[in-house]
Write a protein that holds these residues in place. Sequence first.
Motif, PDB file in Angstrom:
ATOM      1  N   PRO A 187       9.746  -8.497   0.772  1.00 47.87           N
ATOM      2  CA  PRO A 187      10.500  -9.510   0.901  1.00 47.87           C
ATOM      3  C   PRO A 187      10.421 -10.265  -0.511  1.00 47.87           C
ATOM      4  CG  PRO A 187       8.043  -9.826   1.331  1.00 47.87           C
ATOM      5  CD  PRO A 187       8.325  -8.315   1.325  1.00 47.87           C
ATOM      6  N   GLY A 188      11.241 -11.243  -0.607  1.00 47.34           N
ATOM      7  CA  GLY A 188      11.573 -12.133  -1.601  1.00 47.34           C
ATOM      8  C   GLY A 188      12.409 -11.578  -2.722  1.00 47.34           C
ATOM      9  N   LEU A 189      12.849 -10.225  -2.686  1.00 46.71           N
ATOM     10  CA  LEU A 189      13.873 -10.060  -3.999  1.00 46.71           C
ATOM     11  C   LEU A 189      15.400 -10.610  -3.735  1.00 46.71           C
ATOM     12  CD1 LEU A 189      12.974  -6.116  -3.519  1.00 46.71           C
ATOM     13  CD2 LEU A 189      12.354  -7.784  -5.161  1.00 46.71           C
TER      14      LEU A 189
ATOM     15  N   TYR B 237      13.358   2.666  -2.187  1.00 42.23           N
ATOM     16  CA  TYR B 237      13.339   2.013  -0.623  1.00 42.23           C
ATOM     17  C   TYR B 237      12.256   0.709  -0.308  1.00 42.23           C
ATOM     18  CZ  TYR B 237      13.197   1.477   4.291  1.00 42.23           C
ATOM     19  OH  TYR B 237      13.096   0.864   5.857  1.00 42.23           O
ATOM     20  N   LEU B 238      11.159   1.414  -0.616  1.00 43.07           N
ATOM     21  CA  LEU B 238      10.140   0.508  -0.414  1.00 43.07           C
ATOM     22  C   LEU B 238      10.232  -0.619  -1.290  1.00 43.07           C
ATOM     23  CD1 LEU B 238       7.243   3.190  -0.072  1.00 43.07           C
ATOM     24  CD2 LEU B 238       8.138   1.820   1.687  1.00 43.07           C
ATOM     25  N   ILE B 239      10.590  -0.439  -2.501  1.00 46.72           N
ATOM     26  CA  ILE B 239      10.530  -1.914  -3.448  1.00 46.72           C
ATOM     27  C   ILE B 239      11.781  -2.804  -2.729  1.00 46.72           C
ATOM     28  CG2 ILE B 239      11.556  -2.667  -5.566  1.00 46.72           C
ATOM     29  CD1 ILE B 239      10.155  -0.205  -6.757  1.00 46.72           C
TER      30      ILE B 239
ATOM     31  N   THR C  38       0.625  -1.175   0.050  1.00 50.35           N
ATOM     32  CA  THR C  38      -0.001  -0.050   0.057  1.00 50.35           C
ATOM     33  C   THR C  38       0.786   1.331   0.204  1.00 50.35           C
ATOM     34  OG1 THR C  38      -1.799  -1.158   0.985  1.00 50.35           O
ATOM     35  CG2 THR C  38      -1.841   0.970   1.005  1.00 50.35           C
ATOM     36  N   GLN C  39       2.110   1.134   0.875  1.00 52.12           N
ATOM     37  CA  GLN C  39       2.852   2.490   0.831  1.00 52.12           C
ATOM     38  C   GLN C  39       3.401   2.625  -0.438  1.00 52.12           C
ATOM     39  OE1 GLN C  39       5.670   1.506   4.082  1.00 52.12           O
ATOM     40  NE2 GLN C  39       3.984   2.134   5.511  1.00 52.12           N
TER      41      GLN C  39
ATOM     42  N   ALA D 157       3.162   5.995  -3.001  1.00 52.62           N
ATOM     43  CA  ALA D 157       4.334   6.513  -3.279  1.00 52.62           C
ATOM     44  C   ALA D 157       4.413   6.635  -4.797  1.00 52.62           C
ATOM     45  CB  ALA D 157       5.763   5.876  -2.586  1.00 52.62           C
ATOM     46  N   VAL D 158       4.018   5.633  -5.467  1.00 53.61           N
ATOM     47  CA  VAL D 158       4.096   5.535  -7.098  1.00 53.61           C
ATOM     48  C   VAL D 158       3.000   6.659  -7.407  1.00 53.61           C
ATOM     49  CG1 VAL D 158       3.788   4.188  -9.157  1.00 53.61           C
ATOM     50  CG2 VAL D 158       5.217   3.234  -7.419  1.00 53.61           C
ATOM     51  N   ASP D 159       1.772   6.557  -6.817  1.00 54.72           N
ATOM     52  CA  ASP D 159       0.740   7.611  -7.264  1.00 54.72           C
ATOM     53  C   ASP D 159       1.358   9.242  -6.949  1.00 54.72           C
ATOM     54  OD1 ASP D 159      -0.790   5.537  -7.950  1.00 54.72           O
ATOM     55  OD2 ASP D 159      -1.984   5.577  -6.288  1.00 54.72           O
ATOM     56  N   GLN D 160       1.939   9.222  -5.748  1.00 56.71           N
ATOM     57  CA  GLN D 160       2.446  10.638  -5.594  1.00 56.71           C
ATOM     58  C   GLN D 160       3.667  10.929  -6.495  1.00 56.71           C
ATOM     59  OE1 GLN D 160       3.992  10.122  -1.444  1.00 56.71           O
ATOM     60  NE2 GLN D 160       1.576  10.125  -0.720  1.00 56.71           N
ATOM     61  N   LEU D 161       4.384  10.005  -6.878  1.00 56.22           N
ATOM     62  CA  LEU D 161       5.588  10.501  -7.859  1.00 56.22           C
ATOM     63  C   LEU D 161       4.972  10.652  -9.111  1.00 56.22           C
ATOM     64  CD1 LEU D 161       8.456  10.053  -8.622  1.00 56.22           C
ATOM     65  CD2 LEU D 161       8.264   8.009  -9.105  1.00 56.22           C
ATOM     66  N   ALA D 162       3.800  10.064  -9.664  1.00 58.69           N
ATOM     67  CA  ALA D 162       2.938  10.484 -10.950  1.00 58.69           C
ATOM     68  C   ALA D 162       2.474  11.971 -10.747  1.00 58.69           C
ATOM     69  CB  ALA D 162       1.945   9.383 -11.196  1.00 58.69           C
TER      70      ALA D 162
END
Length: 137
Positions: A86-88, A80-82, A6-7, A11-16
Motif C-alpha cells: 500500500p501507499g505506492l 509484484y510483491l512491491i 514478510t513475503q 522473496a528477496v532472500d530467495q533471489l539472493a
Amino acid sequence: MGDRLTQLQEAVDQLANQFIACFYYIERHHDLELFGPNDKVPDLKQDQPKEVETLAPDAFQAGQLELARDLIVKEQQVEYLISSLPGLDNSERDQEQLIKDLEEELKVAETQRLEAVREKDEVLLKLDQVLRGIRRH
C-alpha cells in the motif's frame, strides 16, 4: 501488510540465494579456456579434487538458461510483491484521508454493534419475562 512485507523479504532472500547458486554453477561448470598468452591451467595431482567439473557446451548453456529463467520469475515475483504494497500510488495526504474514512466507518460499525447488543438484551429480557409468565400458569 505485515504478511506482504514478510513475503517480500523472503522473496528477496530467495533471489539472493538464486544469484549465489548461479555464480556457483558458472564457477563450477565452465570450460577451461585460456584468455591470454600468460594464462595457465594448473595440473591437478591424483589426490587433489577437481575445482571445475566442465560440462558439455550444450549442457552448460541449458543450465544457464534454466537458471536465468528462474531468476526472471523470482524477480517478477519481487516486483509484484512491491507493487502490491500500500501507499505506492497514494500521497501522504491521501493515506491520511483513507485512515480518517476508515475511522469513521469503524465508529459507525461500533454504534451499530452497540445498538445490536442493546436490542439483544431487550429481547432476552422479554423472553425471560415470557418464560416466567408461562411457569406461573
